[in-house]
Design a protein around this motif. Structure first.
Motif, PDB file in Angstrom:
ATOM      1  N   THR A 207      -6.192   4.247   6.701  1.00 46.91           N
ATOM      2  CA  THR A 207      -7.192   5.112   6.056  1.00 46.91           C
ATOM      3  C   THR A 207      -7.945   5.909   7.114  1.00 46.91           C
ATOM      4  OG1 THR A 207      -7.414   3.486   4.302  1.00 46.91           O
ATOM      5  CG2 THR A 207      -9.182   5.103   4.483  1.00 46.91           C
ATOM      6  N   ASN A 208      -8.378   5.224   8.175  1.00 48.11           N
ATOM      7  CA  ASN A 208      -9.055   5.924   9.271  1.00 48.11           C
ATOM      8  C   ASN A 208      -8.136   6.995   9.872  1.00 48.11           C
ATOM      9  OD1 ASN A 208     -11.337   4.350   9.003  1.00 48.11           O
ATOM     10  ND2 ASN A 208     -10.893   3.018  10.748  1.00 48.11           N
ATOM     11  N   ALA A 209      -6.870   6.630  10.059  1.00 55.38           N
ATOM     12  CA  ALA A 209      -5.923   7.572  10.675  1.00 55.38           C
ATOM     13  C   ALA A 209      -5.747   8.821   9.812  1.00 55.38           C
ATOM     14  CB  ALA A 209      -4.576   6.885  10.894  1.00 55.38           C
ATOM     15  N   VAL A 210      -5.635   8.606   8.504  1.00 58.14           N
ATOM     16  CA  VAL A 210      -5.424   9.743   7.596  1.00 58.14           C
ATOM     17  C   VAL A 210      -6.671  10.627   7.556  1.00 58.14           C
ATOM     18  CG1 VAL A 210      -5.134  10.352   5.149  1.00 58.14           C
ATOM     19  CG2 VAL A 210      -3.608   8.675   6.201  1.00 58.14           C
ATOM     20  N   ARG A 211      -7.858   9.993   7.530  1.00 53.89           N
ATOM     21  CA  ARG A 211      -9.096  10.769   7.447  1.00 53.89           C
ATOM     22  C   ARG A 211      -9.534  11.333   8.805  1.00 53.89           C
ATOM     23  NH1 ARG A 211     -12.431  10.409   3.113  1.00 53.89           N
ATOM     24  NH2 ARG A 211     -13.293  12.249   4.135  1.00 53.89           N
TER      25      ARG A 211
ATOM     26  N   ASP B 224       0.842  -1.200   0.000  1.00 48.52           N
ATOM     27  CA  ASP B 224       0.000   0.000   0.000  1.00 48.52           C
ATOM     28  C   ASP B 224       0.880   1.254   0.000  1.00 48.52           C
ATOM     29  OD1 ASP B 224      -2.237  -1.552   0.153  1.00 48.52           O
ATOM     30  OD2 ASP B 224      -2.549  -1.270   2.313  1.00 48.52           O
ATOM     31  N   ILE B 225       0.263   2.414  -0.294  1.00 52.10           N
ATOM     32  CA  ILE B 225       0.996   3.679  -0.189  1.00 52.10           C
ATOM     33  C   ILE B 225       1.318   3.928   1.285  1.00 52.10           C
ATOM     34  CG2 ILE B 225       0.839   6.210  -0.504  1.00 52.10           C
ATOM     35  CD1 ILE B 225       0.878   4.803  -3.187  1.00 52.10           C
ATOM     36  N   SER B 226       2.594   4.218   1.569  1.00 51.99           N
ATOM     37  CA  SER B 226       2.986   4.578   2.941  1.00 51.99           C
ATOM     38  C   SER B 226       2.684   6.057   3.147  1.00 51.99           C
ATOM     39  CB  SER B 226       4.486   4.369   3.153  1.00 51.99           C
ATOM     40  OG  SER B 226       4.849   3.047   2.900  1.00 51.99           O
ATOM     41  N   ARG B 227       1.877   6.353   4.138  1.00 54.05           N
ATOM     42  CA  ARG B 227       1.552   7.747   4.462  1.00 54.05           C
ATOM     43  C   ARG B 227       2.518   8.252   5.538  1.00 54.05           C
ATOM     44  NH1 ARG B 227      -1.312   9.731   0.336  1.00 54.05           N
ATOM     45  NH2 ARG B 227      -2.513   8.004  -0.495  1.00 54.05           N
ATOM     46  N   ASN B 228       2.602   9.564   5.667  1.00 53.83           N
ATOM     47  CA  ASN B 228       3.542  10.113   6.648  1.00 53.83           C
ATOM     48  C   ASN B 228       3.287   9.560   8.048  1.00 53.83           C
ATOM     49  OD1 ASN B 228       5.652  11.771   7.546  1.00 53.83           O
ATOM     50  ND2 ASN B 228       4.190  13.335   8.201  1.00 53.83           N
ATOM     51  N   ILE B 229       2.016   9.400   8.405  1.00 54.19           N
ATOM     52  CA  ILE B 229       1.690   8.899   9.756  1.00 54.19           C
ATOM     53  C   ILE B 229       2.215   7.458   9.935  1.00 54.19           C
ATOM     54  CG2 ILE B 229      -0.688   8.111   9.194  1.00 54.19           C
ATOM     55  CD1 ILE B 229      -1.478   9.271  12.014  1.00 54.19           C
ATOM     56  N   ASP B 230       2.198   6.656   8.840  1.00 52.81           N
ATOM     57  CA  ASP B 230       2.743   5.286   8.908  1.00 52.81           C
ATOM     58  C   ASP B 230       4.256   5.342   9.147  1.00 52.81           C
ATOM     59  OD1 ASP B 230       0.288   3.913   8.095  1.00 52.81           O
ATOM     60  OD2 ASP B 230       0.665   4.640   6.075  1.00 52.81           O
ATOM     61  N   ILE B 231       4.901   6.277   8.432  1.00 55.68           N
ATOM     62  CA  ILE B 231       6.365   6.378   8.506  1.00 55.68           C
ATOM     63  C   ILE B 231       6.799   6.869   9.893  1.00 55.68           C
ATOM     64  CG2 ILE B 231       8.395   7.555   7.504  1.00 55.68           C
ATOM     65  CD1 ILE B 231       7.129   5.489   5.584  1.00 55.68           C
ATOM     66  N   VAL B 232       6.091   7.871  10.416  1.00 54.95           N
ATOM     67  CA  VAL B 232       6.417   8.399  11.756  1.00 54.95           C
ATOM     68  C   VAL B 232       6.279   7.272  12.788  1.00 54.95           C
ATOM     69  CG1 VAL B 232       5.606   9.970  13.592  1.00 54.95           C
ATOM     70  CG2 VAL B 232       5.790  10.797  11.224  1.00 54.95           C
ATOM     71  N   ALA B 233       5.194   6.495  12.671  1.00 53.24           N
ATOM     72  CA  ALA B 233       4.941   5.428  13.648  1.00 53.24           C
ATOM     73  C   ALA B 233       5.996   4.325  13.550  1.00 53.24           C
ATOM     74  CB  ALA B 233       3.534   4.860  13.430  1.00 53.24           C
ATOM     75  N   GLU B 234       6.317   3.903  12.328  1.00 48.63           N
ATOM     76  CA  GLU B 234       7.335   2.844  12.171  1.00 48.63           C
ATOM     77  C   GLU B 234       8.691   3.306  12.688  1.00 48.63           C
ATOM     78  OE1 GLU B 234       8.062   0.940   8.426  1.00 48.63           O
ATOM     79  OE2 GLU B 234       6.475  -0.506   8.800  1.00 48.63           O
ATOM     80  N   LYS B 235       9.043   4.558  12.381  1.00 43.83           N
ATOM     81  CA  LYS B 235      10.355   5.093  12.804  1.00 43.83           C
ATOM     82  C   LYS B 235      10.441   5.098  14.332  1.00 43.83           C
ATOM     83  CE  LYS B 235      13.485   9.021  12.041  1.00 43.83           C
ATOM     84  NZ  LYS B 235      14.011   8.974  13.379  1.00 43.83           N
ATOM     85  N   THR B 236       9.308   5.409  14.962  1.00 40.13           N
ATOM     86  CA  THR B 236       9.274   5.434  16.430  1.00 40.13           C
ATOM     87  C   THR B 236       9.647   4.051  16.989  1.00 40.13           C
ATOM     88  OG1 THR B 236       7.522   7.088  16.356  1.00 40.13           O
ATOM     89  CG2 THR B 236       7.768   5.874  18.432  1.00 40.13           C
TER      90      THR B 236
END
Ligand code: IPD
Ligand code: CA
Length: 266
Positions: A91-95, A38-50
């Motif tokens: 999707t929920n997180a982004v919206r 899937d497309i990685s959104r910024n919120i996904d990247i911030v969470a994984e990096k954490t």
């Protein structure tokens, strides 16, 4: 530090770092396709990096399998595999729909039955679910159990996003016979709600779920007394890898499970 405490702390840090990000313009930044497809959104990247930064900081000897980052070796001598869906329900997180979570599991071998520790944190509320194999399931430290009685309203979660006509046919009698169907949009959190007794059935027969969506919720639901079978009515098992797609039915008790299985047109 116990393994479960490592997962809990990583998950708590994700909550701190993303709780004000959901639903914002910043959350949706596009980072291209992640390992899970899937497309990685910024919120996904911030969470994984954490999670990755924390595991590196405490020098946790493991390999990580993350939905965006794929396989990352953090040690030459790993004790096991951390299966990470740092944001399940992206999707929920982004919206900004308040139903998404951080899903972290630890497995000694690369298969679902080897998951020994699991943490799912509701990132809207901070509620934390966890389970250790053989030791039960908990929400905010308090033991939880699936619903063992016939509920006043039987809630059936059914994932129909992108479902094929032949799969709809298999589950049609369940759709027809259910007055209260839901799909909330974050598989791991839906399994945590089943573990807590709020949902009675959860079905995803689309052959689309990834191991990262499933690993933690699987252990939490099982440790709370739930049943999880595959589309052939066998106990669910899967090797790790993004080429493996999972279909499953989870039920809170044997009576409800048998009732639902009896309706499936397999
Ligand atoms: C998604 C959620 C959703 C399911 C999707 C998954 P993601 O996980 O679990 O409920 O319908 O198939 O991809 O992508 O938000 O981590
Ligand atoms: Ca995800």
């Amino acid at each position: 530090m116990e393994i479960i405490e490592v997962l809990q702390e990583a998950s708590r840090l994700v909550y701190e770092n993303v709780k004000n990000l959901a639903g914002t313009e910043e959350a949706m930044g596009d980072f291209g396709r992640g390992a899970g497809g899937d497309i990685s959104r910024n919120i996904d990247i911030v969470a994984e990096k954490t999670v990755l930064d924390y595991l590196r900081k405490i020098q946790f000897d493991c390999e990580v399998l993350g939905e965006e980052c794929g396989k990352v070796e953090l040690s030459k001598n790993p004790k096991g595999i951390v299966v990470m869906d740092a944001i399940d329900g992206s999707t929920n997180a982004v919206r900004g729909i308040p139903f998404f979570c951080c899903s972290l599991a630890f497995a000694t071998e690369a298969k679902l039955s080897s998951v020994t520790d699991a943490v799912v944190t509701d990132l809207s509320t901070g509620d934390m679910y966890h389970a250790v194999k053989g030791k039960g399931a908990f929400m905010n430290g308090k033991k939880i159990h699936v619903n063992i009685k016939e509920p006043v309203y039987r809630i059936v979660c059914l994932n129909t996003s992108g479902i094929s006509p032949s799969t709809i046919k298999k589950i049609y009698p369940i759709i027809e016979g259910s007055n209260h169907i839901r799909h909330l949009g974050a598989n791991a959190l839906e399994l945590a709600l089943l573990a807590r007794g709020l949902i009675d059935v959860h079905i995803d027969f689309r052959d689309k779920l990834r191991i990262t969506d499933m690993a933690a919720g699987y252990l939490i639901a099982k440790e709370a007394g739930g049943y999880i079978l595959d589309q052939n009515k066998e106990p669910l098992e899967s090797e790790f890898g993004f080429d493996k797609k999972i279909s499953f039915i989870a039920a809170s008790n044997k009576k409800i499970l048998d009732d639902i299985l009896g309706k499936l047109q397999l």
